[in-house]
Enzyme design. Structure first.
Site, PDB file in Angstrom:
ATOM      1  N   TYR A 263       4.378 -62.999  -8.402  1.00 37.44           N
ATOM      2  CA  TYR A 263       5.067 -63.110  -7.118  1.00 37.44           C
ATOM      3  C   TYR A 263       5.100 -61.772  -6.374  1.00 37.44           C
ATOM      4  CZ  TYR A 263       7.139 -67.824  -7.291  1.00 37.44           C
ATOM      5  OH  TYR A 263       7.351 -69.177  -7.275  1.00 37.44           O
TER       6      TYR A 263
ATOM      7  N   ASP B 274      11.233 -76.855 -12.145  1.00 38.16           N
ATOM      8  CA  ASP B 274      11.160 -78.087 -11.343  1.00 38.16           C
ATOM      9  C   ASP B 274      10.916 -79.280 -12.258  1.00 38.16           C
ATOM     10  OD1 ASP B 274      11.403 -76.733  -8.898  1.00 38.16           O
ATOM     11  OD2 ASP B 274       9.930 -78.038  -7.937  1.00 38.16           O
TER      12      ASP B 274
ATOM     13  N   LYS C  48       0.812 -67.570 -21.556  1.00 38.60           N
ATOM     14  CA  LYS C  48      -0.567 -68.070 -21.579  1.00 38.60           C
ATOM     15  C   LYS C  48      -1.375 -66.963 -22.263  1.00 38.60           C
ATOM     16  CE  LYS C  48      -3.709 -71.152 -20.569  1.00 38.60           C
ATOM     17  NZ  LYS C  48      -3.733 -72.531 -21.133  1.00 38.60           N
TER      18      LYS C  48
ATOM     19  N   ASP D 147       9.128 -70.958 -12.360  1.00 34.13           N
ATOM     20  CA  ASP D 147       9.248 -71.737 -11.122  1.00 34.13           C
ATOM     21  C   ASP D 147       8.780 -73.164 -11.385  1.00 34.13           C
ATOM     22  OD1 ASP D 147       9.512 -72.269  -8.324  1.00 34.13           O
ATOM     23  OD2 ASP D 147       7.340 -72.068  -8.135  1.00 34.13           O
TER      24      ASP D 147
ATOM     25  N   ASP E  49       0.936 -74.609 -20.798  1.00 36.87           N
ATOM     26  CA  ASP E  49       0.461 -75.991 -20.609  1.00 36.87           C
ATOM     27  C   ASP E  49       1.117 -76.920 -21.625  1.00 36.87           C
ATOM     28  OD1 ASP E  49      -0.979 -74.621 -22.565  1.00 36.87           O
ATOM     29  OD2 ASP E  49      -2.913 -75.520 -22.059  1.00 36.87           O
TER      30      ASP E  49
HETATM   31  C1  IPM Z   1      12.565 -71.518  -6.265  1.00 36.30           C
HETATM   32  C2  IPM Z   1      11.723 -71.736  -5.030  1.00 36.30           C
HETATM   33  C3  IPM Z   1      11.253 -70.391  -4.516  1.00 36.30           C
HETATM   34  C4  IPM Z   1      10.399 -69.747  -5.578  1.00 36.30           C
HETATM   35  C5  IPM Z   1      10.521 -70.420  -3.154  1.00 36.30           C
HETATM   36  C6  IPM Z   1      11.319 -71.128  -2.095  1.00 36.30           C
HETATM   37  C7  IPM Z   1      10.122 -69.044  -2.703  1.00 36.30           C
HETATM   38  O1  IPM Z   1      10.663 -72.606  -5.314  1.00 36.30           O
HETATM   39  O2  IPM Z   1      13.602 -70.832  -6.165  1.00 36.30           O
HETATM   40  O3  IPM Z   1      12.209 -72.041  -7.319  1.00 36.30           O
HETATM   41  O4  IPM Z   1       9.173 -70.006  -5.647  1.00 36.30           O
HETATM   42  O5  IPM Z   1      10.921 -68.955  -6.362  1.00 36.30           O
HETATM   43 MG    MG Z   2      10.721 -73.454  -7.257  1.00 40.25          MG
END
Ligand code: IPM
Ligand code: MG
Length: 356
Positions: free
Chosen positions: A140, A251, A191, A247, A223
């Site tokens: 990042y 999710d 990884k 990240d 993975d």
């Molecule tokens: C998160 C979001 C952020 C990230 C974005 C909005 C920059 O997806 O907080 O997980 O990628 O960190």
């Molecule tokens: Mg995110």
């Protein structure tokens, strides 16, 4: 002493969900919670007003606050802007400027929502895992980065994945310390079979684990970790990983709990100062409709009370109240199912306040 909380609602559903968390925090004032809220702009809303997604005024406010409550940033409106001023840059900028390197993303399944998960109830029932995501390094932020034009005229995009031992050690310590308060198991995700940077990650975690003989360390390729999260998520206690892997995996983990609208997060610096935000985005498609789920943000406020404001009793009350409103069958659209009662964003916030 009065604690200052910077409230940065951001874009999309940000203002709606933050308003509900603010209701909950304000409800504690009568019980002696000594807080003062200050409001600042971030993301697209800040860009529209000032030309920057992270105006200096906001950064200064955040720096001087004891804790920060954030909604979400981003939206269609700003997608065509140059990447340097996109709303996301505001969020990445505040994380980096405040050195909020430790991102805690708990994925906890409320038993009442076992049916809301797309996975079978028996796979997710009792789920309680903590993802510790490195937040201020890795791909990042790595340099060099950009899009360049090659001699033959073709364009090439590039980013750099980079971690120093010191960065790996400090996030590793956070994960091991948290594991000690839980089931004492850490799974480090990398990884290492392909990327040197994460080969160093694995080696450094292994060396660090010698300081934590009471915690069990395992390693997993990312993975496989993604697969294991949907196959048998209860095998995990604490997962620690890089910025980008965290990240993605967080999710994925959120859906185990029924909805991404349920998951809070804390981003902490070396001294426990933190920024608290739901892990979901700004959901521009449902913004302004009073249908978003405010529970992730309300639970983020609970994390703030626990981790930065040192008020575990208030944090407990919020978490119990959330469980209670779910018991009452109240559901926003994202977690609604037959036999439950559909409520709006504001009604959900009011119900939590009533249940405190
Ligand atoms: C998160 C979001 C952020 C990230 C974005 C909005 C920059 O997806 O907080 O997980 O990628 O960190
Ligand atoms: Mg995110």
């Amino acid at each position: 002493m009065t604690k200052k909380i910077a409230v940065l609602a951001g874009d999309g559903i940000g203002p709606e969900i933050v308003a509900e968390a603010v209701k909950v925090l304000n409800a504690f004032k009568q019980d002696g919670l000594d807080i003062e809220l200050e409001y600042g702009l971030i993301g697209g809303a800040a860009y529209d007003e000032t030309g920057s997604p992270l105006p200096d005024e906001t950064l200064q406010m955040a720096k001087h606050a004891d804790a920060i409550l954030l909604g979400a940033v981003g939206g269609y409106k700003w997608e065509s802007l140059d990447i340097s001023v996109r709303p996301e840059k505001g969020l990445l900028g505040i994380r980096s400027q405040l050195n909020l390197f430790a991102n805690l993303r708990p994925a906890l399944l409320y038993p009442q929502l076992a049916d809301a998960s797309t996975l079978k109830p028996e796979v997710v029932a009792g789920l309680d895992l903590m993802i510790v995501r490195e937040l201020t390094g890795g791909i990042y932020f790595g340099q060099p980065r950009g899009i360049r034009t090659l001699e033959n005229g073709e364009k090439e995009g590039y980013n750099t994945l980079v971690y120093r031992e010191s960065e790996i050690n400090r996030i590793g310590r956070v994960a091991f310390d948290i594991a000690r308060k839980r089931q004492s198991r850490v799974c480090s995700v990398d990884k290492a079979n392909v990327l040197e940077c994460t080969e160093l990650w694995r080696e450094t975690m292994t060396t660090l684990s010698k300081d934590y003989a009471d915690v069990e360390l395992s390693h997993m390729y990312v993975d496989n970790a993604a697969m294991q999260l949907v196959r048998a998520p209860k095998q995990f206690d604490v997962m620690v990983t890089t910025n980008m892997f965290g990240d993605i995996l967080s999710d994925c983990a959120s859906m185990l709990t029924g909805s991404i609208g349920m998951l809070p997060s804390a981003s902490l610096d070396e001294n426990g100062k933190g920024m608290y935000e739901p892990i979901h985005g700004s959901a521009p498609d449902i913004a302004g409709q009073n249908i978003a789920n405010p529970l992730a943000t309300i639970l983020s406020a609970a994390m703030m009370l626990r981790y930065t404001l040192d008020q575990p009793a208030f944090a407990d009350r919020i978490e119990k109240a959330v469980s209670k409103v779910l018991d009452q069958g109240l559901r926003t659209a994202d977690i609604f199912s037959a036999g439950t009662t559909r409520v709006t964003t504001a009604e959900m916030g009011d119900a939590v306040v009533a249940a405190l």
